[in-house]
Structures are given as C-alpha cells and as structure tokens.
Design a protein around this motif. Structure first.
Motif, PDB file in Angstrom:
ATOM      1  N   ILE A   1       0.853  -1.195   0.000  1.00  0.00           N
ATOM      2  CA  ILE A   1       0.000   0.000   0.000  1.00  0.00           C
ATOM      3  C   ILE A   1       0.887   1.243   0.000  1.00  0.00           C
ATOM      4  O   ILE A   1       0.658   2.191  -0.757  1.00  0.00           O
ATOM      5  N   HIS A   2       1.904   1.237   0.853  1.00  0.00           N
ATOM      6  CA  HIS A   2       2.798   2.400   0.923  1.00  0.00           C
ATOM      7  C   HIS A   2       3.525   2.603  -0.410  1.00  0.00           C
ATOM      8  O   HIS A   2       3.615   3.731  -0.910  1.00  0.00           O
ATOM      9  N   PHE A   3       4.007   1.518  -0.996  1.00  0.00           N
ATOM     10  CA  PHE A   3       4.668   1.606  -2.292  1.00  0.00           C
ATOM     11  C   PHE A   3       3.717   2.219  -3.322  1.00  0.00           C
ATOM     12  O   PHE A   3       4.095   3.124  -4.069  1.00  0.00           O
ATOM     13  N   GLY A   4       2.494   1.738  -3.344  1.00  0.00           N
ATOM     14  CA  GLY A   4       1.498   2.260  -4.283  1.00  0.00           C
ATOM     15  C   GLY A   4       1.236   3.743  -4.088  1.00  0.00           C
ATOM     16  O   GLY A   4       1.082   4.488  -5.064  1.00  0.00           O
ATOM     17  N   GLU A   5       1.208   4.180  -2.840  1.00  0.00           N
ATOM     18  CA  GLU A   5       0.977   5.598  -2.578  1.00  0.00           C
ATOM     19  C   GLU A   5       2.160   6.443  -3.053  1.00  0.00           C
ATOM     20  O   GLU A   5       1.970   7.557  -3.545  1.00  0.00           O
TER      21      GLU A   5
ATOM     22  N   LEU B   1      10.877  -4.281   0.336  1.00  0.00           N
ATOM     23  CA  LEU B   1      10.168  -5.311  -0.433  1.00  0.00           C
ATOM     24  C   LEU B   1      11.080  -6.326  -1.112  1.00  0.00           C
ATOM     25  O   LEU B   1      10.620  -7.408  -1.488  1.00  0.00           O
ATOM     26  N   ALA B   2      12.363  -6.004  -1.261  1.00  0.00           N
ATOM     27  CA  ALA B   2      13.271  -6.853  -2.028  1.00  0.00           C
ATOM     28  C   ALA B   2      13.341  -8.281  -1.492  1.00  0.00           C
ATOM     29  O   ALA B   2      13.348  -9.236  -2.273  1.00  0.00           O
ATOM     30  N   HIS B   3      13.374  -8.447  -0.191  1.00  0.00           N
ATOM     31  CA  HIS B   3      13.506  -9.811   0.356  1.00  0.00           C
ATOM     32  C   HIS B   3      12.286 -10.676   0.064  1.00  0.00           C
ATOM     33  O   HIS B   3      12.371 -11.896   0.070  1.00  0.00           O
ATOM     34  N   PHE B   4      11.141 -10.047  -0.227  1.00  0.00           N
ATOM     35  CA  PHE B   4       9.950 -10.818  -0.599  1.00  0.00           C
ATOM     36  C   PHE B   4      10.131 -11.457  -1.982  1.00  0.00           C
ATOM     37  O   PHE B   4       9.473 -12.436  -2.307  1.00  0.00           O
ATOM     38  N   GLY B   5      11.024 -10.897  -2.797  1.00  0.00           N
ATOM     39  CA  GLY B   5      11.279 -11.426  -4.131  1.00  0.00           C
ATOM     40  C   GLY B   5      11.927 -12.799  -4.120  1.00  0.00           C
ATOM     41  O   GLY B   5      11.957 -13.475  -5.137  1.00  0.00           O
ATOM     42  N   LYS B   6      12.433 -13.208  -2.970  1.00  0.00           N
ATOM     43  CA  LYS B   6      13.040 -14.537  -2.844  1.00  0.00           C
ATOM     44  C   LYS B   6      11.993 -15.608  -2.557  1.00  0.00           C
ATOM     45  O   LYS B   6      12.299 -16.794  -2.574  1.00  0.00           O
ATOM     46  N   VAL B   7      10.764 -15.174  -2.301  1.00  0.00           N
ATOM     47  CA  VAL B   7       9.677 -16.099  -1.996  1.00  0.00           C
ATOM     48  C   VAL B   7       8.772 -16.176  -3.226  1.00  0.00           C
ATOM     49  O   VAL B   7       8.194 -15.168  -3.634  1.00  0.00           O
TER      50      VAL B   7
ATOM     51  N   TYR C   1       5.372 -14.288  -3.835  1.00  0.00           N
ATOM     52  CA  TYR C   1       5.345 -12.832  -3.898  1.00  0.00           C
ATOM     53  C   TYR C   1       5.886 -12.271  -5.204  1.00  0.00           C
ATOM     54  O   TYR C   1       5.683 -11.100  -5.507  1.00  0.00           O
ATOM     55  N   VAL C   2       6.583 -13.080  -5.975  1.00  0.00           N
ATOM     56  CA  VAL C   2       7.267 -12.592  -7.174  1.00  0.00           C
ATOM     57  C   VAL C   2       6.307 -11.926  -8.152  1.00  0.00           C
ATOM     58  O   VAL C   2       6.537 -10.798  -8.601  1.00  0.00           O
ATOM     59  N   GLU C   3       5.221 -12.609  -8.490  1.00  0.00           N
ATOM     60  CA  GLU C   3       4.271 -12.046  -9.456  1.00  0.00           C
ATOM     61  C   GLU C   3       3.639 -10.763  -8.923  1.00  0.00           C
ATOM     62  O   GLU C   3       3.459  -9.791  -9.669  1.00  0.00           O
ATOM     63  N   ARG C   4       3.324 -10.767  -7.650  1.00  0.00           N
ATOM     64  CA  ARG C   4       2.720  -9.552  -7.061  1.00  0.00           C
ATOM     65  C   ARG C   4       3.710  -8.391  -7.082  1.00  0.00           C
ATOM     66  O   ARG C   4       3.327  -7.250  -7.361  1.00  0.00           O
ATOM     67  N   LEU C   5       4.973  -8.673  -6.797  1.00  0.00           N
ATOM     68  CA  LEU C   5       5.996  -7.627  -6.870  1.00  0.00           C
ATOM     69  C   LEU C   5       6.135  -7.100  -8.295  1.00  0.00           C
ATOM     70  O   LEU C   5       6.266  -5.891  -8.496  1.00  0.00           O
TER      71      LEU C   5
END
Length: 181
Positions: free
Chosen positions: A63-67, A85-91, A94-98
């Motif tokens: 949400i914060h990123f979107g704002e 958010l970068a560490h979520f990219g390892k899961v 979350y990749v598609e959402r990122l």
C-alpha cells in the motif's frame, strides 16, 4: 454502543472500547493509504502480529509503495522497494505480485495501467479488513461479528435454495433492502 452492550447483558473487558478505537484508527490509516502509520500502531497493539503474518505485512508495505507511485515519487518508491520489499522477491508466491507493483512505475499515469487496481480503494479496503480481522484473532476475539455471520449464512442458504429450485426466484441478499423491510 456502551448502552447496547449493557442492555444485552454481554460482558466486555474494560479496555474493549479502547481496543476498538485503536483498531478503527489502524483500519482508517490503512484505508487512507498511510500504511506505515497502520504498521506502527499495529505493532503497538499486537506487537508480533506482522512478524507472524508475513503476507499481511507485505500487503501493508505494498500500500505504501502504491501511494509513493501514485504521488509520482518514483525514486523514493524504488528506494522503498529495495529496502523493504526486495527480500519478498526470494519467496515465489510474492514474485508475481511484486512484478505487478513494479509495473506501475512504467506508466506516467499509473491509474491507467493494467495493474491500476493495486492503487484503488477496494484493494486498500480488502487489506484493511484483513488487518482488522488478524488483530481481532490475535486478541482472541471473534474475527466476524454475529451480524456478518448471519448475513453470510443467509446468503448461502438463498443460493442453495435457488439452485435446488432451479430458478432464481429471489434477488441476492441485500442488507439495505433487508433493513428497509
């Protein structure tokens, strides 16, 4: 509300109204797009909730990123994404959402991008409601009110009856119509 609770004879903890006010503030901050404040207040009210619920934490950060993207602070949005958010990219989940969120940066008018829904009120509302339910569960309180459960059950029963009868004889349940009748 206090009067209603007293009339029903329900026993509520002394801090029930205070907790409800705190949840209301958190809900409104998330709904308004001020996710960092919602995170801060959530950590005060339910200190380990977001640590245990990584998906909800991701949603709030998004949400914060979107704002940031909506207010055209692209370099700040990229810095935030790298830091939080970068560490979520390892899961994998979350990749598609990122990728969807990062795609917003490619548009001069993110509100007109294919992933514009990520900036919308409906998206923030869904996350705010999830956060409120998670806080309630964390506090060992029911995550749905009796009225919400009744409406859900009524809707399911009407759908089953319509399918069983083979025709839609009733319009879908509407709380507004129900209250008018």
């Amino acid at each position: 509300m206090e009067s209603f609770i007293a009339c029903t004879g329900m026993k509520q903890p002394d801090d029930h109204l205070e907790g409800m006010e705190k949840r209301k503030r958190i809900f409104n901050f998330a709904l308004d797009g001020n996710a960092l404040k919602a995170i801060e207040l959530t950590n005060q009210l339910a200190h380990d909730l977001l640590e245990k619920n990584e998906e909800l934490y991701f949603d709030l950060l998004s949400i914060h990123f979107g704002e940031l993207v909506r207010s055209r602070k692209c370099s700040e949005a990229l810095e935030f994404a790298q830091a939080k958010l970068a560490h979520f990219g390892k899961v994998p989940k979350y990749v598609e959402r990122l990728e969807d969120f990062m795609a917003l940066l490619a548009y001069e008018e993110p509100d007109k991008s294919p992933t514009f829904y990520l900036l919308g009120l409906e998206h923030r509302q869904k996350i705010a409601e999830s956060l409120n339910r998670a806080i309630l569960e964390h506090m060992n309180l029911p995550s749905y009110t009796a009225m919400e459960r009744l409406i859900q059950q009524t809707t399911v029963v009407r759908q089953c009856l319509s399918q069983e009868l083979g025709k839609d004889t009733h319009a879908p349940f509407s709380l507004e119509d129900f209250l008018k009748s």
